[in-house]
Write an enzyme that holds these catalytic residues in place. Structure first.
Site, PDB file in Angstrom:
ATOM      1  N   GLY A  11       0.794  -1.223   0.000  1.00  0.00           N
ATOM      2  CA  GLY A  11       0.000   0.000   0.000  1.00  0.00           C
ATOM      3  C   GLY A  11       0.823   1.267   0.000  1.00  0.00           C
ATOM      4  O   GLY A  11       0.422   2.281   0.585  1.00  0.00           O
ATOM      5  N   GLY A  12       1.986   1.229  -0.668  1.00  0.00           N
ATOM      6  CA  GLY A  12       2.766   2.448  -0.859  1.00  0.00           C
ATOM      7  C   GLY A  12       2.198   3.255  -2.013  1.00  0.00           C
ATOM      8  O   GLY A  12       1.047   3.061  -2.428  1.00  0.00           O
ATOM      9  N   LEU A  13       3.013   4.150  -2.567  1.00  0.00           N
ATOM     10  CA  LEU A  13       2.511   5.049  -3.609  1.00  0.00           C
ATOM     11  C   LEU A  13       2.077   4.292  -4.861  1.00  0.00           C
ATOM     12  O   LEU A  13       1.016   4.581  -5.431  1.00  0.00           O
ATOM     13  CB  LEU A  13       3.579   6.090  -3.954  1.00  0.00           C
ATOM     14  CG  LEU A  13       3.196   7.132  -5.010  1.00  0.00           C
ATOM     15  CD1 LEU A  13       1.928   7.880  -4.618  1.00  0.00           C
ATOM     16  CD2 LEU A  13       4.345   8.111  -5.231  1.00  0.00           C
ATOM     17  N   ASN A  40       8.127   2.410   2.195  1.00  0.00           N
ATOM     18  CA  ASN A  40       9.202   3.350   1.873  1.00  0.00           C
ATOM     19  C   ASN A  40       8.661   4.625   1.244  1.00  0.00           C
ATOM     20  O   ASN A  40       9.267   5.692   1.363  1.00  0.00           O
ATOM     21  CB  ASN A  40      10.223   2.692   0.943  1.00  0.00           C
ATOM     22  CG  ASN A  40      11.206   1.815   1.700  1.00  0.00           C
ATOM     23  OD1 ASN A  40      11.318   1.904   2.916  1.00  0.00           O
ATOM     24  ND2 ASN A  40      11.910   0.961   0.990  1.00  0.00           N
ATOM     25  N   LEU A  43       8.149   7.175   3.790  1.00  0.00           N
ATOM     26  CA  LEU A  43       9.393   7.752   4.297  1.00  0.00           C
ATOM     27  C   LEU A  43      10.041   8.720   3.309  1.00  0.00           C
ATOM     28  O   LEU A  43      10.982   9.427   3.665  1.00  0.00           O
ATOM     29  CB  LEU A  43      10.394   6.635   4.623  1.00  0.00           C
ATOM     30  CG  LEU A  43       9.982   5.631   5.710  1.00  0.00           C
ATOM     31  CD1 LEU A  43      11.042   4.542   5.836  1.00  0.00           C
ATOM     32  CD2 LEU A  43       9.772   6.332   7.052  1.00  0.00           C
ATOM     33  N   ARG A 251      24.262   9.551  -7.093  1.00  0.00           N
ATOM     34  CA  ARG A 251      24.417   8.892  -5.801  1.00  0.00           C
ATOM     35  C   ARG A 251      25.528   7.844  -5.778  1.00  0.00           C
ATOM     36  O   ARG A 251      26.203   7.667  -4.764  1.00  0.00           O
ATOM     37  CB  ARG A 251      23.086   8.249  -5.399  1.00  0.00           C
ATOM     38  CG  ARG A 251      22.055   9.276  -4.975  1.00  0.00           C
ATOM     39  CD  ARG A 251      20.703   8.656  -4.740  1.00  0.00           C
ATOM     40  NE  ARG A 251      19.782   9.657  -4.208  1.00  0.00           N
ATOM     41  CZ  ARG A 251      18.494   9.430  -4.001  1.00  0.00           C
ATOM     42  NH1 ARG A 251      17.981   8.249  -4.299  1.00  0.00           N
ATOM     43  NH2 ARG A 251      17.718  10.373  -3.507  1.00  0.00           N
ATOM     44  N   GLU A 332       8.971  -0.331  -6.965  1.00  0.00           N
ATOM     45  CA  GLU A 332      10.314  -0.863  -6.725  1.00  0.00           C
ATOM     46  C   GLU A 332      10.386  -2.380  -6.843  1.00  0.00           C
ATOM     47  O   GLU A 332      11.469  -2.932  -7.015  1.00  0.00           O
ATOM     48  CB  GLU A 332      10.813  -0.412  -5.345  1.00  0.00           C
ATOM     49  CG  GLU A 332      12.301  -0.580  -5.144  1.00  0.00           C
ATOM     50  CD  GLU A 332      12.793  -0.050  -3.806  1.00  0.00           C
ATOM     51  OE1 GLU A 332      13.950  -0.337  -3.451  1.00  0.00           O
ATOM     52  OE2 GLU A 332      12.022   0.650  -3.103  1.00  0.00           O
ATOM     53  N   SER A 348      11.979   7.647  -8.589  1.00  0.00           N
ATOM     54  CA  SER A 348      11.235   6.477  -8.104  1.00  0.00           C
ATOM     55  C   SER A 348       9.767   6.803  -7.849  1.00  0.00           C
ATOM     56  O   SER A 348       8.885   6.000  -8.187  1.00  0.00           O
ATOM     57  CB  SER A 348      11.877   5.912  -6.835  1.00  0.00           C
ATOM     58  OG  SER A 348      12.101   6.935  -5.900  1.00  0.00           O
ATOM     59  N   LEU A 349       9.479   7.969  -7.261  1.00  0.00           N
ATOM     60  CA  LEU A 349       8.074   8.309  -7.021  1.00  0.00           C
ATOM     61  C   LEU A 349       7.344   8.549  -8.337  1.00  0.00           C
ATOM     62  O   LEU A 349       6.159   8.217  -8.469  1.00  0.00           O
ATOM     63  CB  LEU A 349       7.956   9.533  -6.105  1.00  0.00           C
ATOM     64  CG  LEU A 349       8.420   9.361  -4.655  1.00  0.00           C
ATOM     65  CD1 LEU A 349       7.986  10.568  -3.813  1.00  0.00           C
ATOM     66  CD2 LEU A 349       7.908   8.080  -4.026  1.00  0.00           C
TER      67      LEU A 349
END
Length: 464
Positions: A11-13, A40, A43, A251, A332, A348-349
């Site tokens: 149930g994330g984005l 995540n 967060l 990164r 992800e 990622s979003l």
């Protein structure tokens, strides 16, 4: 005609986006998993990359993404995802999300990170969950132990040994950064279902590419100091004040530079003392650091790289389909070449929203129907997960070489743990062994350069 039942694991984005889009199309939708605040996505601090400002463009964002991905991205996928940025923005704002500003992050040519007070996930997730509930999406709390598959056909998902039957299942359960000793993500993101579907015939893709966030802070637990802090002017320094890397590099480069300094025995710090109104710009980070006895407006912040995002995952196509009919993967959990060898910050979003909307269109178009009513169940217990975490951190971490990777494989064989977790770890190590070069998030000190013959994705087939 009976309603089609769709089960979304996570149930994330990505999961919430898919659930809302499917429910708005009239499907009977259930989200199975822990609370959405245990994702995540919740967060996520910085925000979502959208090339919508004046001067920016889809083309520039595409080029930034491919440059960060070290040229093994699937270019068609990159164009597909980024060209849907306006749709992603409209989906969020039409459901009540209001962005408060734009930030610059490493690898981006423009300040295209749409943020909400650098606590973006904490604002977006509750809003979308509220909308999902208003659309009568069914929330089932629990731990999905495995996907029910019988002779290559989908039956549903297993929850506490019970088969919940669905016509379509969407895996949106996140990646496997929780299989590393140090991670700022949700510790339960261990990739169990990634390993599960791999055992059942679905290939994995690009598993060697694990992104380490350069600026983790280890206190009472592990936190991320968002990239946007460096975008706002914070510097990376050693204890004696030496600057050693361009803070706005991608990164992989920054994380490796920090790691090398730490191997020299030097502590590495983030110097944010020059940022005006730090407390107002980064309220969450400010409160965390003050709770740990650090005042970022006066003190250096000790940092270390931590496992953050797993680029590899379940191999899917442009429509987020796996090779099993009715089984999809998004966010992800999935990999279709969007990120290449290294994820560009805050892409990622964007991928979560776009993949959620796209999979809803795919399911609506294909309308899969369940063909079997039962499936074998084999889950017992997870076993010694911490030993897997140690092996991956020590042998398939920021810097790798053949000896260390082979030693990791040897240690892996001795661990008593769920075979699916062992398979995920094995996929990372074997994929890293086979890629005899350094590219993006994968760095081999025995092969420190990119090599033309490896300019392609990798696929892992467990039974080959």
């Amino acid at each position: 005609m009976m309603e089609m039942r769709v089960g979304i694991v996570g149930g994330g984005l990505a999961g919430l986006t898919a659930a809302i889009a499917l429910a708005e199309k009239g499907f009977d939708v259930s989200i199975i998993g822990p609370r959405s605040t245990d994702s995540n996505s919740y967060l996520a601090q910085a925000g979502i990359a959208l090339p919508l400002l004046e001067g920016d463009s889809i083309r520039i964002h595409v080029l930034d993404t491919i440059k960060a991905g070290k040229y093994i991205n699937d270019e068609e996928i990159v164009w597909n995802v980024i060209s849907k940025s306006s749709e992603a923005h409209d989906f969020l704002t039409s459901h009540g999300v209001t962005f408060t500003g734009n930030e610059l992050e490493g690898g981006h040519s423009y300040p295209r990170i749409f943020t909400i007070k650098s606590e973006t996930g904490k604002h977006i997730i509750p809003i979308l969950e509220k909308h999902a509930r208003e659309l009568d999406v069914n929330f089932i709390r629990g731990f999905v132990e495995e996907i029910g598959i019988n002779n290559g056909k989908l039956a549903g998902v297993f929850l506490q040994g019970e088969l919940l039957k669905f016509d379509a299942v969407v895996i949106a359960a996140g990646g496997f950064s929780g299989l590393y000793r140090f991670t700022a993500g949700v510790k339960n993101n261990i990739g169990l279902l990634i390993g599960d579907v791999a055992l059942k015939g679905v290939p994995l893709r690009d598993m060697e590419f694990v992104q380490f966030h350069p600026t983790g802070f280890i206190g009472k637990r592990t936190y991320l100091i968002t990239e946007a802090v460096r975008g706002a002017g914070a510097k990376l320094v050693t204890g004696d004040g030496e600057r050693f890397v361009n803070e706005l590099e991608t990164r992989d480069i920054v994380a490796r530079a920090i790691y090398m300094k730490m191997l020299e025995g030097k502590g590495v710090f983030l110097d944010a003392r020059g940022i005006e109104n730090f407390k107002d710009r980064f309220p969450y980070i400010y409160s965390v650091l003050r709770g740990e006895g650090i005042n970022p407006e006066k003190d250096l912040i000790p940092i270390t790289p931590v496992a953050h995002y797993t680029i590899g995952g379940i191999s899917v196509d442009a429509f987020y389909r796996t090779r099993i009919k009715g089984l999809y993967a998004i966010g992800e959990s999935a990999c279709n070449g969007f990120h290449g060898a290294n994820r560009l910050a805050s892409n990622s979003l964007l991928e979560c929203v776009v993949s959620g909307l796209e999979v809803a269109r795919t399911i609506s178009r294909e309308k899969p129907k369940r063909e079997v009513n039962d499936a074998p169940y084999s889950f017992n217990e997870l076993g010694d997960v911490d030993s897997i975490r140690e092996v991956l951190w020590n042998h398939a971490g920021i810097v790798r070489d053949e000896w260390s990777l082979r030693e990791g494989l040897r240690k892996l064989k001795e661990i008593e743990v769920d075979e699916r977790l062992k398979l995920v770890a094995k996929a990372v190590i074997i994929s890293a062994l086979k890629r005899e070069e350094s590219r993006g998030a994968h760095y081999r000190k025995d092969y420190p350069f990119m090599r033309k013959e490896f300019e392609h994705s990798s696929f892992f087939y467990p039974n080959v």
